[in-house]
Design a protein around this motif. Structure first.
Motif, short mmCIF file in Angstrom:
data_model
loop_
_atom_site.label_atom_id
_atom_site.label_comp_id
_atom_site.label_asym_id
_atom_site.label_seq_id
_atom_site.Cartn_x
_atom_site.Cartn_y
_atom_site.Cartn_z
N VAL A 1 0.75 48.00 66.57
CA VAL A 1 1.02 48.33 67.98
C VAL A 1 0.70 49.79 68.28
O VAL A 1 0.12 50.10 69.32
CB VAL A 1 2.47 47.99 68.41
N GLY B 1 3.92 38.85 72.84
CA GLY B 1 4.02 39.77 71.70
C GLY B 1 5.09 39.36 70.72
O GLY B 1 4.88 39.39 69.50
N PRO C 1 6.32 42.71 69.37
CA PRO C 1 5.78 42.23 68.09
C PRO C 1 6.54 42.77 66.88
O PRO C 1 6.67 42.07 65.87
CB PRO C 1 4.33 42.73 68.09
N PRO D 1 -1.66 41.86 71.25
CA PRO D 1 -0.97 41.73 72.54
C PRO D 1 -0.80 43.07 73.25
O PRO D 1 -0.90 43.14 74.48
CB PRO D 1 0.38 41.11 72.19
N TRP E 1 3.72 39.43 78.69
CA TRP E 1 3.17 40.04 77.48
C TRP E 1 4.24 40.34 76.44
O TRP E 1 3.97 40.32 75.24
CB TRP E 1 2.34 41.27 77.82
#
Length: 192
Positions: free
Chosen positions: A113, A10, A89, A67, A6
């Motif tokens: 996020v 991301g 991210p 994500p 992940w």
């Protein structure tokens, strides 16, 4: 292994220069030629109007929120393994390999996020504080830092764990870097 997967997803999503692509597709221009030269939604708005700018900002928020939300809520990534997933991210947007490791200020992806992590109240805390501090302070970078401190206060009041506080510190470090030109100036109140 799930956290690493992940984190990579991301970072890759964060590094997609959606605002630049939207500017090329819809406006047939490079939005980095406008405003402060960053590949973000604000310069899409400057080049093509508020509606297109809002779309760019929403897309940048989603590439941060999606994500993190999937990793946290669907795949149950939590605590320390979630920290790099949250930061990825933001780092991808700020240091996009698709733009020669140059990116935007990562405010929209940061909002994305932390929205994913703090729904339903966190987005109102962040959005409201960014709005208020942009009205009060003359320098956008200082307004962002003040809003981040407000987010930290909210997190502490809601009893978050140490991994979330460390993740907030990482977020603040990234945004301090992307807003470093603004932060070199003294914060000043905006005059009415």
């Amino acid at each position: 292994m799930l956290s690493l997967t992940w984190t990579l997803i991301g970072f890759l999503l964060g590094s997609l220069p959606l605002s630049v692509w939207l500017g090329r597709l819809a406006l047939r221009t490079d939005i980095r030629a406008y405003g402060d030269g960053n590949p973000g939604g604000t310069n899409v708005a400057r080049a093509g109007g508020r509606g297109l700018g809002l779309l760019a900002i929403i897309l940048d928020m989603l590439k941060g929120a999606v994500p993190v939300a999937l990793a946290h809520y669907v795949f149950q990534v939590d605590s320390w393994p979630l920290a790099p997933v949250v930061l990825a991210p933001i780092l991808g947007h700020a240091f996009s390999p698709l733009l020669g490791w140059r990116g935007g200020k990562a405010l929209a992806s940061t909002f994305g996020v932390w929205t994913a992590l703090t729904v339903p109240f966190g987005p109102f805390v962040m959005g409201g504080s960014v709005f208020v501090f942009n009205k009060l302070l003359n320098t956008p970078g200082w307004a962002v830092m003040a809003a981040l401190l407000t987010l930290l206060a909210f997190l502490l009041l809601t009893g978050v764990t140490l991994p979330w506080v460390v993740t907030w510190i990482g977020t603040a470090a990234i945004l301090s870097w992307t807003h470093r030109a603004d932060l070199r100036q003294r914060p000043q109140r905006r005059r009415p």
